[in-house]
Design a protein around this motif. Structure first.
Motif, short mmCIF file in Angstrom:
data_model
loop_
_atom_site.label_atom_id
_atom_site.label_comp_id
_atom_site.label_asym_id
_atom_site.label_seq_id
_atom_site.Cartn_x
_atom_site.Cartn_y
_atom_site.Cartn_z
N LEU A 13 0.71 -1.26 0.12
CA LEU A 13 0.00 -0.13 -0.04
C LEU A 13 0.79 1.26 -0.06
O LEU A 13 0.36 2.10 -0.74
N TYR A 14 1.78 1.36 0.70
CA TYR A 14 2.81 2.43 0.75
C TYR A 14 3.59 2.72 -0.58
O TYR A 14 3.75 3.61 -1.00
N ARG A 15 3.85 1.45 -1.31
CA ARG A 15 4.49 1.74 -2.44
C ARG A 15 3.66 2.66 -3.61
O ARG A 15 3.86 3.21 -4.25
N ALA A 16 2.44 2.02 -3.48
CA ALA A 16 1.15 2.60 -4.48
C ALA A 16 1.09 4.17 -3.98
O ALA A 16 0.88 5.04 -4.92
N TYR A 17 1.18 4.26 -2.69
CA TYR A 17 0.97 5.81 -2.22
C TYR A 17 2.09 6.53 -2.57
O TYR A 17 1.86 7.68 -2.99
N ARG A 18 3.28 5.95 -2.46
CA ARG A 18 4.36 6.82 -2.46
C ARG A 18 4.64 7.11 -4.04
O ARG A 18 4.97 8.22 -4.25
N TYR A 19 4.33 6.14 -4.77
CA TYR A 19 4.18 6.41 -6.41
C TYR A 19 3.44 7.63 -6.90
O TYR A 19 4.00 8.50 -7.61
N ASP A 20 2.20 7.49 -6.06
CA ASP A 20 1.48 8.57 -6.68
C ASP A 20 1.95 10.14 -5.98
O ASP A 20 1.82 11.17 -6.59
N ARG A 21 2.15 9.96 -4.88
CA ARG A 21 2.79 11.25 -4.18
C ARG A 21 4.10 11.78 -4.75
O ARG A 21 4.34 13.01 -5.01
#
Length: 613
Positions: free
Chosen positions: A248-256
Protein backbone atom coordinates in the motif's frame (compact mmCIF):
# COMPACT_ATOMS: atom_id res chain seq x y z
CA UNK A 1 0.87 -18.36 -5.52
CA UNK A 2 -0.27 -18.92 -1.92
CA UNK A 3 2.57 -21.39 -1.22
CA UNK A 4 5.10 -18.87 -2.57
CA UNK A 5 3.68 -16.13 -0.34
CA UNK A 6 3.83 -18.36 2.76
CA UNK A 7 7.42 -19.35 1.98
CA UNK A 8 8.27 -15.69 1.66
CA UNK A 9 6.58 -14.89 4.98
CA UNK A 10 8.34 -17.79 6.75
CA UNK A 11 11.67 -16.65 5.31
CA UNK A 12 11.09 -13.13 6.64
CA UNK A 13 9.92 -14.55 9.97
CA UNK A 14 13.08 -16.65 10.28
CA UNK A 15 15.19 -13.59 9.45
CA UNK A 16 13.24 -11.52 11.98
CA UNK A 17 13.70 -14.17 14.67
CA UNK A 18 17.44 -14.23 13.99
CA UNK A 19 17.55 -10.45 14.26
CA UNK A 20 16.35 -10.79 17.84
CA UNK A 21 19.46 -12.80 18.63
CA UNK A 22 21.36 -9.62 19.23
CA UNK A 23 24.98 -9.60 18.20
CA UNK A 24 26.92 -7.55 20.73
CA UNK A 25 30.60 -8.05 20.09
CA UNK A 26 33.49 -7.13 22.31
CA UNK A 27 34.97 -3.65 22.10
CA UNK A 28 37.77 -2.64 19.75
CA UNK A 29 40.23 0.28 19.56
CA UNK A 30 43.08 1.77 17.53
CA UNK A 31 45.69 0.51 19.99
CA UNK A 32 47.79 2.19 22.64
CA UNK A 33 45.89 4.37 25.08
CA UNK A 34 43.12 5.19 22.60
CA UNK A 35 39.51 4.94 23.71
CA UNK A 36 37.53 1.70 23.45
CA UNK A 37 35.17 1.79 20.50
CA UNK A 38 31.64 0.52 21.13
CA UNK A 39 28.25 0.82 19.55
CA UNK A 40 27.10 3.19 17.94
CA UNK A 41 30.68 4.03 16.81
CA UNK A 42 32.47 1.87 14.30
CA UNK A 43 35.98 1.91 12.81
CA UNK A 44 36.15 2.03 9.04
CA UNK A 45 37.56 -1.10 7.47
CA UNK A 46 37.16 -3.28 10.57
CA UNK A 47 34.58 -5.98 11.20
CA UNK A 48 32.92 -5.07 14.49
CA UNK A 49 30.08 -7.60 14.45
CA UNK A 50 27.48 -4.83 14.29
CA UNK A 51 26.50 -2.05 11.94
CA UNK A 52 27.45 1.42 13.13
CA UNK A 53 25.17 4.38 12.76
CA UNK A 54 25.72 7.16 10.18
CA UNK A 55 27.67 10.07 11.62
CA UNK A 56 29.62 7.88 14.08
CA UNK A 57 32.43 6.90 11.71
CA UNK A 58 35.97 6.58 13.08
CA UNK A 59 39.33 5.63 11.60
CA UNK A 60 42.76 4.83 12.97
CA UNK A 61 45.63 7.21 12.24
CA UNK A 62 49.32 7.07 13.03
CA UNK A 63 50.69 6.99 16.58
CA UNK A 64 47.62 5.11 17.87
CA UNK A 65 45.34 8.08 17.19
CA UNK A 66 41.63 7.82 16.43
CA UNK A 67 39.93 10.26 14.03
CA UNK A 68 36.24 11.23 14.13
CA UNK A 69 34.81 12.00 10.67
CA UNK A 70 32.21 14.81 10.54
CA UNK A 71 30.32 16.36 7.59
CA UNK A 72 32.18 18.50 5.01
CA UNK A 73 35.33 16.37 5.40
CA UNK A 74 36.08 17.73 8.87
CA UNK A 75 38.29 15.28 10.81
CA UNK A 76 38.94 15.70 14.55
CA UNK A 77 41.20 13.73 16.88
CA UNK A 78 39.25 11.65 19.38
CA UNK A 79 40.38 12.17 22.99
CA UNK A 80 37.75 10.18 24.87
CA UNK A 81 34.16 8.87 24.77
CA UNK A 82 31.81 8.92 27.76
CA UNK A 83 29.20 6.33 26.81
CA UNK A 84 27.14 6.82 29.95
CA UNK A 85 26.77 10.57 29.42
CA UNK A 86 26.88 10.18 25.61
CA UNK A 87 29.67 12.75 25.25
CA UNK A 88 32.67 12.86 22.90
CA UNK A 89 35.81 14.84 23.70
CA UNK A 90 37.72 15.87 20.52
CA UNK A 91 40.38 18.30 19.37
CA UNK A 92 41.82 19.55 16.07
CA UNK A 93 44.70 17.47 14.65
CA UNK A 94 46.60 20.69 13.77
CA UNK A 95 45.92 22.31 17.19
CA UNK A 96 43.80 25.00 15.47
CA UNK A 97 40.16 24.24 16.21
CA UNK A 98 39.08 27.62 14.76
CA UNK A 99 40.12 26.52 11.27
CA UNK A 100 38.08 23.33 11.53
CA UNK A 101 35.03 25.06 13.00
CA UNK A 102 34.47 27.16 9.89
CA UNK A 103 33.49 24.14 7.81
CA UNK A 104 31.45 22.25 10.42
CA UNK A 105 27.79 21.62 9.64
CA UNK A 106 26.07 20.09 12.65
CA UNK A 107 22.68 20.20 10.92
CA UNK A 108 23.54 16.97 9.07
CA UNK A 109 25.31 15.27 11.96
CA UNK A 110 23.88 13.41 14.99
CA UNK A 111 26.66 14.98 17.11
CA UNK A 112 25.90 18.42 18.55
CA UNK A 113 27.92 20.96 20.50
CA UNK A 114 27.45 20.81 24.24
CA UNK A 115 26.26 24.05 25.86
CA UNK A 116 25.10 27.41 24.51
CA UNK A 117 26.05 28.67 21.06
CA UNK A 118 27.32 32.27 21.18
CA UNK A 119 28.43 33.91 17.95
CA UNK A 120 32.04 34.99 17.45
CA UNK A 121 33.35 37.04 14.54
CA UNK A 122 36.93 36.57 13.35
CA UNK A 123 38.78 39.73 12.29
CA UNK A 124 42.22 40.20 10.75
CA UNK A 125 43.67 43.46 12.04
CA UNK A 126 47.29 44.06 10.96
CA UNK A 127 47.13 47.66 12.23
CA UNK A 128 45.08 47.30 15.42
CA UNK A 129 46.44 49.96 17.77
CA UNK A 130 45.23 48.51 21.05
CA UNK A 131 43.18 45.63 22.43
CA UNK A 132 40.79 45.05 25.29
CA UNK A 133 39.96 42.05 27.43
CA UNK A 134 37.01 41.28 25.14
CA UNK A 135 39.36 40.17 22.32
CA UNK A 136 40.58 36.58 21.97
CA UNK A 137 43.60 36.24 19.71
CA UNK A 138 43.64 33.22 17.40
CA UNK A 139 47.36 32.78 16.94
CA UNK A 140 47.08 29.58 14.92
CA UNK A 141 45.42 31.57 12.11
CA UNK A 142 48.04 34.32 12.23
CA UNK A 143 49.36 36.82 14.71
CA UNK A 144 46.81 39.43 13.66
CA UNK A 145 43.59 37.39 13.91
CA UNK A 146 41.23 37.66 16.87
CA UNK A 147 37.70 36.53 17.73
CA UNK A 148 35.14 38.98 19.08
CA UNK A 149 32.05 37.81 20.96
CA UNK A 150 28.84 39.25 19.48
CA UNK A 151 27.83 40.43 22.93
CA UNK A 152 31.07 42.31 23.60
CA UNK A 153 31.08 46.12 23.38
CA UNK A 154 32.89 47.76 20.44
CA UNK A 155 33.44 51.15 22.06
CA UNK A 156 37.17 50.64 22.70
CA UNK A 157 37.96 48.52 19.68
CA UNK A 158 39.31 50.19 16.54
CA UNK A 159 38.18 48.12 13.52
CA UNK A 160 38.89 50.58 10.70
CA UNK A 161 41.96 48.66 9.53
CA UNK A 162 40.38 45.26 10.19
CA UNK A 163 38.95 42.79 7.70
CA UNK A 164 36.12 40.51 8.69
CA UNK A 165 36.94 36.85 7.98
CA UNK A 166 33.86 34.83 9.01
CA UNK A 167 31.39 34.12 11.82
CA UNK A 168 31.47 31.10 14.11
CA UNK A 169 28.36 30.17 16.09
CA UNK A 170 30.11 27.98 18.67
CA UNK A 171 31.68 28.32 22.11
CA UNK A 172 35.13 29.67 21.22
CA UNK A 173 37.95 27.68 22.89
CA UNK A 174 40.69 29.27 24.96
CA UNK A 175 44.40 29.19 24.14
CA UNK A 176 44.97 26.50 26.76
CA UNK A 177 42.00 24.30 25.80
CA UNK A 178 41.75 23.71 22.04
CA UNK A 179 39.12 20.98 22.42
CA UNK A 180 35.37 20.52 22.07
CA UNK A 181 32.74 18.36 23.69
CA UNK A 182 30.06 16.89 21.47
CA UNK A 183 26.95 15.03 22.57
CA UNK A 184 24.42 12.79 20.86
CA UNK A 185 20.78 12.07 21.67
CA UNK A 186 20.13 9.03 19.47
CA UNK A 187 20.63 6.14 19.69
CA UNK A 188 19.90 6.16 23.44
CA UNK A 189 22.43 3.72 24.86
CA UNK A 190 23.29 5.40 28.16
CA UNK A 191 20.96 3.05 30.10
CA UNK A 192 22.83 0.02 28.82
CA UNK A 193 26.31 1.32 29.57
CA UNK A 194 25.30 2.55 33.04
CA UNK A 195 24.20 -1.05 33.72
CA UNK A 196 27.59 -2.32 32.47
CA UNK A 197 25.88 -3.98 29.50
CA UNK A 198 26.36 -3.67 25.77
CA UNK A 199 24.01 -1.65 23.58
CA UNK A 200 22.74 -3.33 20.40
CA UNK A 201 20.51 -2.28 17.53
CA UNK A 202 17.21 -4.10 17.08
CA UNK A 203 16.60 -2.55 13.66
CA UNK A 204 19.44 -1.60 11.35
CA UNK A 205 19.12 1.22 8.87
CA UNK A 206 19.96 4.88 8.27
CA UNK A 207 17.47 6.22 10.85
CA UNK A 208 18.98 7.57 14.06
CA UNK A 209 15.71 6.78 15.84
CA UNK A 210 16.14 3.02 15.38
CA UNK A 211 15.31 0.86 18.37
CA UNK A 212 18.12 -0.30 20.61
CA UNK A 213 18.25 -2.86 23.39
CA UNK A 214 20.67 -3.81 26.11
CA UNK A 215 22.40 -7.17 25.91
CA UNK A 216 20.94 -8.18 29.30
CA UNK A 217 17.43 -7.58 28.03
CA UNK A 218 18.08 -9.86 25.07
CA UNK A 219 19.41 -12.60 27.39
CA UNK A 220 16.31 -12.44 29.56
CA UNK A 221 14.06 -12.67 26.52
CA UNK A 222 15.81 -15.76 25.23
CA UNK A 223 15.39 -17.41 28.64
CA UNK A 224 11.60 -17.34 28.41
CA UNK A 225 10.04 -19.95 26.03
CA UNK A 226 6.67 -18.25 26.38
CA UNK A 227 8.13 -15.00 25.28
CA UNK A 228 9.80 -16.80 22.38
CA UNK A 229 6.43 -18.08 21.17
CA UNK A 230 4.83 -14.72 21.59
CA UNK A 231 7.67 -13.06 19.78
CA UNK A 232 7.53 -15.60 16.93
CA UNK A 233 3.78 -15.09 16.54
CA UNK A 234 4.21 -11.36 16.72
CA UNK A 235 6.93 -11.50 14.12
CA UNK A 236 4.80 -13.61 11.74
CA UNK A 237 1.82 -11.31 12.13
CA UNK A 238 3.99 -8.26 11.91
CA UNK A 239 5.70 -9.49 8.76
CA UNK A 240 2.35 -10.11 7.09
CA UNK A 241 1.13 -6.67 8.08
CA UNK A 242 4.43 -5.14 6.98
CA UNK A 243 4.16 -6.78 3.55
CA UNK A 244 0.60 -5.52 3.15
CA UNK A 245 1.52 -2.05 4.35
CA UNK A 246 4.57 -2.07 2.10
CA UNK A 247 2.44 -2.73 -0.98
CA UNK A 248 0.00 0.00 0.00
CA UNK A 249 2.83 2.37 0.84
CA UNK A 250 4.51 1.81 -2.53
CA UNK A 251 1.29 2.66 -4.35
CA UNK A 252 0.81 5.76 -2.20
CA UNK A 253 4.45 6.73 -2.56
CA UNK A 254 4.34 6.40 -6.34
CA UNK A 255 1.32 8.69 -6.60
CA UNK A 256 2.83 11.21 -4.19
CA UNK A 257 6.18 11.18 -5.98
CA UNK A 258 4.52 11.91 -9.30
CA UNK A 259 2.73 14.89 -7.75
CA UNK A 260 5.98 16.13 -6.19
CA UNK A 261 7.80 15.87 -9.52
CA UNK A 262 5.09 17.91 -11.24
CA UNK A 263 5.21 20.50 -8.44
CA UNK A 264 9.01 20.78 -8.66
CA UNK A 265 8.91 21.27 -12.41
CA UNK A 266 6.26 23.96 -12.12
CA UNK A 267 8.19 25.70 -9.33
CA UNK A 268 11.41 25.58 -11.38
CA UNK A 269 9.70 27.15 -14.37
CA UNK A 270 8.20 29.87 -12.18
CA UNK A 271 11.58 30.61 -10.57
CA UNK A 272 13.32 30.60 -13.95
CA UNK A 273 10.83 33.02 -15.41
CA UNK A 274 11.25 35.25 -12.35
CA UNK A 275 15.03 35.38 -12.82
CA UNK A 276 15.02 36.41 -16.48
CA UNK A 277 13.29 39.48 -17.95
CA UNK A 278 9.90 39.01 -19.61
CA UNK A 279 9.45 40.02 -23.22
CA UNK A 280 6.43 42.25 -23.82
CA UNK A 281 4.77 43.25 -27.06
CA UNK A 282 4.14 46.91 -27.87
CA UNK A 283 0.44 46.27 -27.26
CA UNK A 284 1.36 45.04 -23.76
CA UNK A 285 3.35 48.23 -23.15
CA UNK A 286 0.37 50.37 -24.15
CA UNK A 287 -1.91 48.36 -21.86
CA UNK A 288 0.54 48.51 -18.94
CA UNK A 289 0.95 52.30 -19.22
CA UNK A 290 -2.77 52.95 -19.95
CA UNK A 291 -1.74 54.29 -23.35
CA UNK A 292 1.14 56.31 -21.89
CA UNK A 293 -1.16 58.27 -19.60
CA UNK A 294 1.21 59.22 -16.74
CA UNK A 295 4.64 60.59 -17.66
CA UNK A 296 7.31 60.38 -14.94
CA UNK A 297 10.20 62.02 -16.75
CA UNK A 298 11.87 62.71 -20.05
CA UNK A 299 15.53 62.42 -21.05
CA UNK A 300 17.88 62.28 -24.02
CA UNK A 301 17.33 58.56 -24.53
CA UNK A 302 13.61 58.26 -23.94
CA UNK A 303 10.53 59.00 -21.85
CA UNK A 304 9.55 57.20 -18.64
CA UNK A 305 5.88 56.39 -17.97
CA UNK A 306 4.16 54.97 -14.91
CA UNK A 307 2.38 51.66 -15.40
CA UNK A 308 0.79 48.66 -13.69
CA UNK A 309 1.33 44.96 -14.23
CA UNK A 310 -1.52 44.25 -11.85
CA UNK A 311 -3.58 46.06 -9.25
CA UNK A 312 -0.67 45.69 -6.79
CA UNK A 313 2.49 45.78 -8.91
CA UNK A 314 3.52 49.20 -10.26
CA UNK A 315 6.30 49.61 -12.83
CA UNK A 316 8.23 52.32 -14.63
CA UNK A 317 8.34 51.92 -18.42
CA UNK A 318 11.15 53.65 -20.33
CA UNK A 319 10.18 54.05 -23.99
CA UNK A 320 13.36 54.67 -25.99
CA UNK A 321 13.49 57.36 -28.64
CA UNK A 322 14.22 56.43 -32.24
CA UNK A 323 17.57 58.25 -32.13
CA UNK A 324 18.76 56.15 -29.20
CA UNK A 325 17.94 52.78 -30.81
CA UNK A 326 19.36 53.22 -34.30
CA UNK A 327 21.96 50.52 -33.80
CA UNK A 328 20.35 48.93 -30.74
CA UNK A 329 23.68 48.70 -28.91
CA UNK A 330 22.59 50.48 -25.71
CA UNK A 331 19.32 48.54 -25.58
CA UNK A 332 20.96 45.12 -25.99
CA UNK A 333 23.70 46.14 -23.57
CA UNK A 334 21.27 47.13 -20.82
CA UNK A 335 19.01 44.06 -21.17
CA UNK A 336 21.98 41.68 -21.33
CA UNK A 337 23.72 43.28 -18.36
CA UNK A 338 20.74 43.64 -16.03
CA UNK A 339 19.63 40.04 -16.61
CA UNK A 340 22.77 39.05 -14.62
CA UNK A 341 22.12 41.37 -11.67
CA UNK A 342 20.09 40.62 -8.53
CA UNK A 343 20.94 43.01 -5.70
CA UNK A 344 18.94 45.13 -3.26
CA UNK A 345 20.79 48.28 -4.36
CA UNK A 346 20.38 47.75 -8.11
CA UNK A 347 17.07 48.47 -9.83
CA UNK A 348 15.36 45.29 -11.08
CA UNK A 349 14.64 44.90 -14.79
CA UNK A 350 11.23 43.20 -15.02
CA UNK A 351 10.96 43.01 -18.79
CA UNK A 352 11.55 44.60 -22.18
CA UNK A 353 9.86 45.25 -25.50
CA UNK A 354 11.52 44.73 -28.88
CA UNK A 355 8.60 44.98 -31.30
CA UNK A 356 9.77 46.08 -34.72
CA UNK A 357 11.46 49.48 -34.38
CA UNK A 358 9.87 50.05 -30.96
CA UNK A 359 12.01 49.51 -27.87
CA UNK A 360 11.05 49.79 -24.19
CA UNK A 361 12.41 48.71 -20.80
CA UNK A 362 10.16 47.80 -17.85
CA UNK A 363 11.61 48.42 -14.36
CA UNK A 364 10.32 48.20 -10.81
CA UNK A 365 8.64 51.45 -9.79
CA UNK A 366 10.44 53.58 -7.19
CA UNK A 367 8.16 56.33 -5.81
CA UNK A 368 10.79 58.78 -4.53
CA UNK A 369 12.30 59.56 -7.94
CA UNK A 370 16.07 59.98 -8.29
CA UNK A 371 18.71 61.38 -5.96
CA UNK A 372 19.03 64.30 -8.41
CA UNK A 373 15.71 65.58 -7.08
CA UNK A 374 17.37 66.25 -3.72
CA UNK A 375 20.53 67.91 -5.07
CA UNK A 376 19.62 71.17 -6.79
CA UNK A 377 21.33 74.38 -7.73
CA UNK A 378 23.02 75.26 -4.47
CA UNK A 379 19.84 75.31 -2.38
CA UNK A 380 21.19 72.43 -0.31
CA UNK A 381 17.95 70.45 -0.39
CA UNK A 382 19.91 67.37 0.62
CA UNK A 383 19.65 68.64 4.18
CA UNK A 384 15.90 67.95 4.01
CA UNK A 385 16.72 64.26 3.90
CA UNK A 386 18.87 64.47 7.00
CA UNK A 387 22.54 63.55 7.21
CA UNK A 388 21.81 60.09 8.61
CA UNK A 389 19.64 59.34 5.55
CA UNK A 390 22.35 60.72 3.25
CA UNK A 391 24.88 58.42 4.89
CA UNK A 392 22.58 55.39 4.43
CA UNK A 393 22.03 56.35 0.78
CA UNK A 394 25.77 56.70 0.11
CA UNK A 395 26.46 53.34 1.79
CA UNK A 396 23.74 51.62 -0.26
CA UNK A 397 25.15 53.04 -3.52
CA UNK A 398 28.64 51.89 -2.53
CA UNK A 399 27.39 48.36 -1.81
CA UNK A 400 25.61 48.28 -5.16
CA UNK A 401 28.77 49.30 -7.04
CA UNK A 402 30.83 46.78 -5.02
CA UNK A 403 28.37 44.06 -6.08
CA UNK A 404 28.76 45.07 -9.75
CA UNK A 405 32.55 44.91 -9.42
CA UNK A 406 32.86 41.71 -7.35
CA UNK A 407 29.48 39.98 -6.89
CA UNK A 408 28.77 38.81 -10.46
CA UNK A 409 30.47 36.16 -12.60
CA UNK A 410 31.94 38.99 -14.67
CA UNK A 411 32.84 42.45 -13.40
CA UNK A 412 30.30 45.06 -14.54
CA UNK A 413 31.55 48.63 -15.05
CA UNK A 414 28.66 51.10 -15.02
CA UNK A 415 30.44 54.19 -16.45
CA UNK A 416 27.54 56.53 -15.64
CA UNK A 417 27.29 56.78 -11.85
CA UNK A 418 25.53 60.07 -11.07
CA UNK A 419 22.58 61.28 -8.93
CA UNK A 420 20.17 61.07 -11.87
CA UNK A 421 20.87 57.31 -12.15
CA UNK A 422 20.32 56.61 -8.44
CA UNK A 423 16.62 55.95 -7.72
CA UNK A 424 15.04 55.91 -4.25
CA UNK A 425 12.30 53.56 -3.08
CA UNK A 426 9.58 54.33 -0.53
CA UNK A 427 12.08 53.95 2.32
CA UNK A 428 14.78 56.01 0.54
CA UNK A 429 16.86 52.92 -0.16
CA UNK A 430 19.04 53.69 -3.21
CA UNK A 431 19.04 51.59 -6.37
CA UNK A 432 21.49 52.06 -9.25
CA UNK A 433 19.84 52.27 -12.68
CA UNK A 434 20.56 52.92 -16.40
CA UNK A 435 23.13 50.37 -17.61
CA UNK A 436 23.14 51.54 -21.23
CA UNK A 437 26.85 52.45 -21.05
CA UNK A 438 27.90 49.47 -18.93
CA UNK A 439 30.75 47.19 -19.96
CA UNK A 440 31.62 43.62 -18.89
CA UNK A 441 35.12 42.34 -18.17
CA UNK A 442 36.86 39.57 -16.25
CA UNK A 443 37.42 40.13 -12.52
CA UNK A 444 41.19 39.71 -12.89
CA UNK A 445 41.38 42.16 -15.81
CA UNK A 446 43.30 45.28 -14.73
CA UNK A 447 42.45 47.40 -17.80
CA UNK A 448 39.72 47.34 -20.42
CA UNK A 449 39.48 48.29 -24.07
CA UNK A 450 37.36 51.30 -25.06
CA UNK A 451 36.88 52.93 -28.45
CA UNK A 452 35.12 56.09 -27.17
CA UNK A 453 34.82 57.98 -23.91
CA UNK A 454 31.53 57.30 -22.17
CA UNK A 455 29.71 58.90 -19.26
CA UNK A 456 28.42 62.31 -18.16
CA UNK A 457 30.49 65.49 -17.95
CA UNK A 458 31.45 66.19 -14.34
CA UNK A 459 31.54 62.51 -13.35
CA UNK A 460 33.92 61.04 -15.95
CA UNK A 461 37.26 59.87 -14.58
CA UNK A 462 40.33 61.59 -16.14
CA UNK A 463 41.71 58.35 -17.59
CA UNK A 464 38.50 57.99 -19.63
CA UNK A 465 39.38 61.32 -21.31
CA UNK A 466 43.05 60.56 -21.87
CA UNK A 467 45.34 57.57 -21.39
CA UNK A 468 47.97 59.97 -20.00
CA UNK A 469 46.20 59.51 -16.64
CA UNK A 470 46.35 55.70 -16.80
CA UNK A 471 44.38 52.74 -18.17
CA UNK A 472 40.61 52.58 -17.88
CA UNK A 473 39.47 50.13 -15.18
CA UNK A 474 36.82 49.69 -12.48
CA UNK A 475 38.44 52.68 -10.74
CA UNK A 476 36.49 54.89 -13.20
CA UNK A 477 33.28 54.02 -11.30
CA UNK A 478 35.08 54.84 -8.02
CA UNK A 479 35.85 58.31 -9.35
CA UNK A 480 32.23 58.89 -10.41
CA UNK A 481 31.01 57.75 -7.00
CA UNK A 482 33.43 60.19 -5.35
CA UNK A 483 32.01 63.10 -7.37
CA UNK A 484 28.50 61.99 -6.40
CA UNK A 485 29.49 61.99 -2.70
CA UNK A 486 30.89 65.52 -2.98
CA UNK A 487 27.62 66.67 -4.56
CA UNK A 488 25.68 65.18 -1.66
CA UNK A 489 27.94 67.00 0.81
CA UNK A 490 28.01 70.33 -1.03
CA UNK A 491 24.35 70.31 -2.01
CA UNK A 492 24.94 71.39 -5.61
CA UNK A 493 25.77 69.94 -9.02
CA UNK A 494 29.52 69.77 -9.49
CA UNK A 495 29.31 71.01 -13.10
CA UNK A 496 27.51 74.19 -11.94
CA UNK A 497 30.70 75.66 -10.49
CA UNK A 498 29.49 79.00 -9.16
CA UNK A 499 31.69 79.15 -6.06
CA UNK A 500 34.11 82.06 -5.99
CA UNK A 501 37.45 82.39 -4.25
CA UNK A 502 37.52 83.32 -0.59
CA UNK A 503 39.23 86.69 -1.30
CA UNK A 504 36.18 87.80 -3.31
CA UNK A 505 38.17 88.18 -6.50
CA UNK A 506 35.43 86.49 -8.49
CA UNK A 507 37.65 83.62 -9.66
CA UNK A 508 35.71 80.39 -10.11
CA UNK A 509 36.93 77.44 -8.04
CA UNK A 510 36.81 73.84 -9.22
CA UNK A 511 34.07 72.12 -7.17
CA UNK A 512 36.24 69.42 -5.45
CA UNK A 513 38.83 72.10 -4.69
CA UNK A 514 36.10 74.10 -2.95
CA UNK A 515 35.17 71.05 -0.86
CA UNK A 516 38.83 70.53 0.00
CA UNK A 517 39.16 74.19 1.02
CA UNK A 518 36.48 73.71 3.70
CA UNK A 519 38.92 71.64 5.76
CA UNK A 520 40.93 73.63 8.28
CA UNK A 521 44.69 73.93 8.28
CA UNK A 522 44.95 70.98 10.65
CA UNK A 523 42.89 68.90 8.22
CA UNK A 524 41.05 67.55 11.27
CA UNK A 525 37.97 69.79 11.13
CA UNK A 526 35.72 70.79 8.28
CA UNK A 527 33.71 73.97 8.02
CA UNK A 528 30.36 73.22 6.35
CA UNK A 529 27.34 75.48 6.53
CA UNK A 530 25.57 73.45 9.24
CA UNK A 531 24.16 76.14 11.51
CA UNK A 532 21.32 74.05 12.91
CA UNK A 533 23.02 70.69 12.62
CA UNK A 534 24.05 68.52 15.53
CA UNK A 535 27.62 67.40 16.19
CA UNK A 536 26.84 63.94 14.77
CA UNK A 537 25.74 65.53 11.47
CA UNK A 538 29.07 67.31 11.21
CA UNK A 539 30.89 64.00 11.64
CA UNK A 540 28.83 62.42 8.86
CA UNK A 541 29.49 65.37 6.53
CA UNK A 542 33.23 65.17 7.27
CA UNK A 543 33.32 61.41 6.63
CA UNK A 544 31.43 61.67 3.30
CA UNK A 545 33.70 64.51 2.17
CA UNK A 546 36.91 62.62 3.02
CA UNK A 547 35.73 59.42 1.30
CA UNK A 548 34.68 61.44 -1.75
CA UNK A 549 38.07 63.17 -1.98
CA UNK A 550 39.86 59.81 -1.74
CA UNK A 551 37.71 58.46 -4.57
CA UNK A 552 38.53 61.31 -6.99
CA UNK A 553 42.31 61.08 -6.81
CA UNK A 554 43.74 61.63 -10.29
CA UNK A 555 45.94 58.55 -10.25
CA UNK A 556 43.59 55.51 -10.40
CA UNK A 557 46.04 53.55 -8.20
CA UNK A 558 45.45 56.02 -5.35
CA UNK A 559 41.69 55.48 -5.37
CA UNK A 560 40.40 52.82 -2.94
CA UNK A 561 38.45 49.82 -4.28
CA UNK A 562 34.72 49.80 -3.50
CA UNK A 563 35.16 47.12 -0.82
CA UNK A 564 37.39 49.51 1.13
CA UNK A 565 35.01 52.40 0.41
CA UNK A 566 32.16 50.41 1.99
CA UNK A 567 34.30 49.76 5.07
CA UNK A 568 35.18 53.47 5.34
CA UNK A 569 31.50 54.45 5.14
CA UNK A 570 30.47 51.80 7.66
CA UNK A 571 33.06 52.99 10.17
CA UNK A 572 32.75 55.94 12.56
CA UNK A 573 35.09 58.07 10.43
CA UNK A 574 37.06 59.47 13.38
CA UNK A 575 40.33 58.02 12.09
CA UNK A 576 39.84 58.98 8.43
CA UNK A 577 42.49 61.41 7.20
CA UNK A 578 41.91 63.77 4.24
CA UNK A 579 43.91 62.76 1.16
CA UNK A 580 46.26 65.07 -0.75
CA UNK A 581 44.52 67.81 -2.71
CA UNK A 582 43.30 65.95 -5.84
CA UNK A 583 43.65 69.16 -7.89
CA UNK A 584 46.99 70.64 -6.85
CA UNK A 585 48.71 67.22 -6.88
CA UNK A 586 47.91 66.80 -10.59
CA UNK A 587 50.19 68.56 -13.07
CA UNK A 588 47.50 68.54 -15.71
CA UNK A 589 44.70 69.46 -13.37
CA UNK A 590 43.95 72.75 -15.08
CA UNK A 591 43.19 71.05 -18.38
CA UNK A 592 40.83 68.56 -16.79
CA UNK A 593 39.27 71.28 -14.63
CA UNK A 594 38.19 73.07 -17.76
CA UNK A 595 36.82 69.85 -19.23
CA UNK A 596 34.84 69.17 -16.05
CA UNK A 597 33.11 72.55 -16.21
CA UNK A 598 32.02 72.19 -19.84
CA UNK A 599 28.23 71.73 -19.95
CA UNK A 600 27.27 71.69 -23.58
CA UNK A 601 29.92 69.54 -25.23
CA UNK A 602 28.43 66.05 -25.81
CA UNK A 603 30.50 63.10 -24.72
CA UNK A 604 30.34 61.56 -28.20
CA UNK A 605 32.50 64.42 -29.53
CA UNK A 606 35.40 63.61 -27.21
CA UNK A 607 38.66 62.37 -28.64
CA UNK A 608 38.68 58.68 -29.53
CA UNK A 609 40.60 56.47 -27.08
CA UNK A 610 42.63 53.80 -28.91
CA UNK A 611 41.97 50.15 -28.11
CA UNK A 612 44.34 48.33 -25.75
CA UNK A 613 46.53 45.93 -27.67
Amino acid sequence: MKSWLWCFILLLANHGAQSLNLSCRTTTSCGGNSSDIRFPFTIRGRSSGYQGFPGFDLSCAGRNQTLLHLPNSVNLTLLSIDYESQLVHVKSPDECIARQLRDLDFASSPLKLEGSLPTHTLFECPKLSHITSSLSWVTCLGSTVFALNSGSPLNDVNLVSCTKMYDLQIPFPSKEDQSLRLSWANPRCSRCYKSKEECCALKQGPSLNAEVECSGDATRKRASPLKKGLIAGAVLGSVFIVVLLFVLYRAYRYDRREKEYRHKIEKFLDDYNALKPTRFSYADIKRITSKFGVELGRGAYGTVFKGKLSSEIQVAVKVLTSSSIDNGEDFVNEVGTMARIHHVNVVRLIGFCADGFRRALVYEYLPNDSLQKYISDGKNQTSSLGWKTLQDISLGIAKGIEYLHQGCEQRILHFDIKPHNVLLDQNFNPKISDFGLAKLCAKDQSAISMSTARGTIGYIAPEVFSRNFGNVSYKADVYSFGMLLLEMVGGRKNIDVATTAADGGGEQIYFPEWIYSLFGESREDVRFDLEEAEEEDGKIARKLAIVGLWCIQWNPVDRPPMKLVVQMLEGQGDDLKPPPNPVSSNPGGGVFRMASMVKSKPVQELEIIPEIE
